[in-house]
Design an enzyme around this catalytic site. Structure first.
Site, PDB file in Angstrom:
ATOM      1  N   ASN A 213       0.822  -1.207   0.000  1.00 20.24           N
ATOM      2  CA  ASN A 213       0.000   0.000   0.000  1.00 20.24           C
ATOM      3  C   ASN A 213       0.869   1.276   0.000  1.00 20.24           C
ATOM      4  O   ASN A 213       2.042   1.221  -0.341  1.00 20.24           O
ATOM      5  CB  ASN A 213      -1.019  -0.008   1.144  1.00 20.24           C
ATOM      6  N   ARG A 214       0.275   2.413   0.378  1.00 21.08           N
ATOM      7  CA  ARG A 214       0.908   3.702   0.085  1.00 21.08           C
ATOM      8  C   ARG A 214       1.709   4.269   1.250  1.00 21.08           C
ATOM      9  O   ARG A 214       1.358   4.077   2.404  1.00 21.08           O
ATOM     10  CB  ARG A 214      -0.174   4.715  -0.322  1.00 21.08           C
TER      11      ARG A 214
ATOM     12  N   HIS B 154       3.109   0.059  -2.932  1.00 19.58           N
ATOM     13  CA  HIS B 154       3.563  -1.337  -2.987  1.00 19.58           C
ATOM     14  C   HIS B 154       5.087  -1.475  -3.088  1.00 19.58           C
ATOM     15  O   HIS B 154       5.606  -2.270  -3.878  1.00 19.58           O
ATOM     16  CB  HIS B 154       2.868  -2.067  -4.137  1.00 19.58           C
TER      17      HIS B 154
ATOM     18  N   HIS C  69      -1.279  -9.796  -3.556  1.00 19.45           N
ATOM     19  CA  HIS C  69      -2.206  -8.960  -4.318  1.00 19.45           C
ATOM     20  C   HIS C  69      -3.034  -9.770  -5.318  1.00 19.45           C
ATOM     21  O   HIS C  69      -3.300  -9.313  -6.430  1.00 19.45           O
ATOM     22  CB  HIS C  69      -1.400  -7.873  -5.039  1.00 19.45           C
TER      23      HIS C  69
ATOM     24  N   TYR D 209      -6.107 -10.992  -7.265  1.00 23.22           N
ATOM     25  CA  TYR D 209      -7.466 -10.547  -7.568  1.00 23.22           C
ATOM     26  C   TYR D 209      -8.307 -11.809  -7.763  1.00 23.22           C
ATOM     27  O   TYR D 209      -7.985 -12.637  -8.619  1.00 23.22           O
ATOM     28  CB  TYR D 209      -7.530  -9.789  -8.894  1.00 23.22           C
TER      29      TYR D 209
ATOM     30  N   ASP E 288     -11.594   0.708  -2.379  1.00 26.23           N
ATOM     31  CA  ASP E 288     -10.128   0.635  -2.393  1.00 26.23           C
ATOM     32  C   ASP E 288      -9.675   1.185  -1.045  1.00 26.23           C
ATOM     33  O   ASP E 288      -9.032   2.224  -0.961  1.00 26.23           O
ATOM     34  CB  ASP E 288      -9.582   1.471  -3.565  1.00 26.23           C
TER      35      ASP E 288
ATOM     36  N   GLN F  65      -7.018  -4.572   2.824  1.00 25.92           N
ATOM     37  CA  GLN F  65      -7.401  -3.681   1.733  1.00 25.92           C
ATOM     38  C   GLN F  65      -8.351  -4.471   0.843  1.00 25.92           C
ATOM     39  O   GLN F  65      -7.974  -5.487   0.243  1.00 25.92           O
ATOM     40  CB  GLN F  65      -6.161  -3.263   0.922  1.00 25.92           C
TER      41      GLN F  65
ATOM     42  N   GLU G 149      -6.139  -7.789   0.485  1.00 27.10           N
ATOM     43  CA  GLU G 149      -4.719  -7.592   0.796  1.00 27.10           C
ATOM     44  C   GLU G 149      -4.588  -7.400   2.295  1.00 27.10           C
ATOM     45  O   GLU G 149      -4.858  -6.315   2.816  1.00 27.10           O
ATOM     46  CB  GLU G 149      -4.195  -6.357   0.052  1.00 27.10           C
TER      47      GLU G 149
HETATM   48  C1  BGC Z   1      -4.378  -0.230  -4.298  1.00 24.52           C
HETATM   49  C2  BGC Z   1      -5.003   0.369  -5.517  1.00 24.52           C
HETATM   50  C3  BGC Z   1      -4.056   0.145  -6.655  1.00 24.52           C
HETATM   51  C4  BGC Z   1      -3.844  -1.315  -6.823  1.00 24.52           C
HETATM   52  C5  BGC Z   1      -2.827  -1.584  -7.863  1.00 24.52           C
HETATM   53  C6  BGC Z   1      -4.258  -1.693  -4.530  1.00 24.52           C
HETATM   54  O1  BGC Z   1      -3.689  -2.300  -3.438  1.00 24.52           O
HETATM   55  O2  BGC Z   1      -5.081   0.036  -3.128  1.00 24.52           O
HETATM   56  O3  BGC Z   1      -5.234   1.745  -5.351  1.00 24.52           O
HETATM   57  O4  BGC Z   1      -4.515   0.713  -7.833  1.00 24.52           O
HETATM   58  O5  BGC Z   1      -3.412  -1.899  -5.637  1.00 24.52           O
HETATM   59  O6  BGC Z   1      -3.262  -2.494  -8.738  1.00 24.52           O
END
Ligand code: BGC
Length: 378
Positions: A103-104, A129, A203, A205, A279, A316, A344
């Site tokens: 994350n950020r 990330h 990550h 999906y 998100d 997340q 996540e």
């Molecule tokens: C984030 C999204 C981001 C994505 C990347 C997620 O973990 O929260 O904002 O775009 O990852 O694919």
């Protein structure tokens, strides 16, 4: 390349317990090489219950998860690519192992013991990330795991002091294992020789109807969380822990993912300019216990259900808001807006800049451990 061709060099390990030979196996096959010529392998974990998981040594990527539905029909429920090339081209982190910091981080900047560190930014002004060359783009060392009741792959990586701006040599080991009960367990460990911050996650999906089979809006989610961390316009947490009660973030009882995703809510709108979506980081009620259910998502049509337990304090839940159908995925399928969801498991985004959030700091010589278990049932 056909599946048979890829498994041509495979080593199959049958695991025998109490006289019964189970078909549980771990096999390794080539999956191309990086532009530098480093070979990449795919490890395939299989159990007796009809479930199989593919993991790449590139990025520790979960490339596929094949699970039966209530009629025994097997689908791959993980979004991704058939070949290495699109993974090398920096996609949307399909299936990837994320580090050092999931994350950020606001402005890519944080302070430790009075020293300021900069992680190169790759998401507007923020680091996402682990920065542009995160763990998702490394080739990991790998070895097969064979135990009486599970098979798996152990991945390891040495991230040197200063890697993507983070302090300390960090030795990381991630174990993916599959058992006979359809538990895909991810166990993360790391150890550093200096104080540093770490937040590892995966990550993947998911689309429980099958990757590329439309959007996930009719899948039903439960997230065991009374609170979430609202974000500013660049998706950095504001610092507050907001109650989910009466908001589109209330998944305490099973709710269609699409039930409120189009609600007129500033938090939903801020995640993506056109259609928005989830998100956000949910603050789990589980107290870090693997005995407590953290999340459950089910697909009413196929009956496939995913439950998630974790030692982490947050998750997340991201609904693939930036997917736009432009990437060609596995079997020629494409993944549109809301075509998958992630769970996540993590410490909260930007925790190094929020002293009130659970800390992501680790001390030299003190091991970091986190575990997440994804369980699949028809
Ligand atoms: C984030 C999204 C981001 C994505 C990347 C997620 O973990 O929260 O904002 O775009 O990852 O694919």
């Amino acid at each position: 390349m056909s599946y048979t061709a890829r498994t041509g060099l495979a080593v199959v390990i049958a695991v025998a317990t109490a006289g019964t030979v189970h078909a549980m196996s771990v096999t390794r096959s080539p999956f191309g090489e990086t532009p530098e010529g480093t070979p990449v392998y795919e490890y395939t974990l299989k159990n007796d219950a009809g479930m199989a998981v593919d993991v790449l040594t590139y990025g520790g990527i979960v490339q596929s998860i094949r699970v039966p539905d209530r009629n025994g029909r097997v689908e791959d429920v993980a979004l991704g690519f058939d070949r290495l090339k699109p993974y090398l081209d920096n996609g949307p982190y399909f299936g990837a192992l994320i580090g050092r910091y999931g994350n950020r981080i606001d402005g890519g900047t944080f302070t430790l013991d009075g020293e300021t560190y900069h992680v190169p930014t790759n998401d507007g002004d923020n680091a996402l990330h682990g920065g542009p060359e995160g763990f998702d783009s490394r080739v990991w060392q790998a070895r097969a795991i064979e135990a009486p009741n599970r098979v798996g792959v152990e991945l390891s990586l040495l991230s040197r002091d200063g890697d993507m701006g983070f302090p300390g040599d960090l030795a990381v080991t991630v174990r993916y294992t599959l058992n006979q009960h359809n538990d895909l367990r991810i166990h993360y460990t790391a150890i550093s020789d200096a104080p540093t911050v770490v937040n590892l996650t995966n990550h993947t999906y998911f689309n429980l109807a099958g990757a590329g089979e439309g959007d996930v809006l009719d899948q039903v989610a439960m997230i065991n969380a009374d609170r979430y961390t609202p974000v500013d316009t660049s998706l950095i947490p504001t610092g507050s822990l907001a109650g989910v009660e009466g908001t589109p973030f209330d998944f305490r009882t099973p709710t269609r993912i699409g039930a409120h995703i189009r609600d007129d809510d500033p938090q939903l709108a801020r995640t993506e300019p056109d259609q928005g979506g989830y998100d956000h980081n949910w603050v789990l009620n589980t107290g870090g216990s693997l005995d407590a259910l953290a999340a459950r998502v089910s697909d009413p049509v196929s009956g496939r259900t995913l439950t998630m337990r974790t030692t982490e304090p947050g998750v997340q839940f991201y609904t693939g808001n930036f997917l736009d159908g432009s990437l060609e995925g596995k079997n020629g399928k494409t993944y549109g807006h809301w075509g998958g969801f992630t769970l996540e498991t993590q410490h909260f985004p930007d925790a190094p800049n929020h002293p009130d959030f659970p800390s992501t700091r680790i001390e030299p010589g003190e091991p970091y451990h986190q575990t997440t278990v994804f369980h699949f049932s028809p």
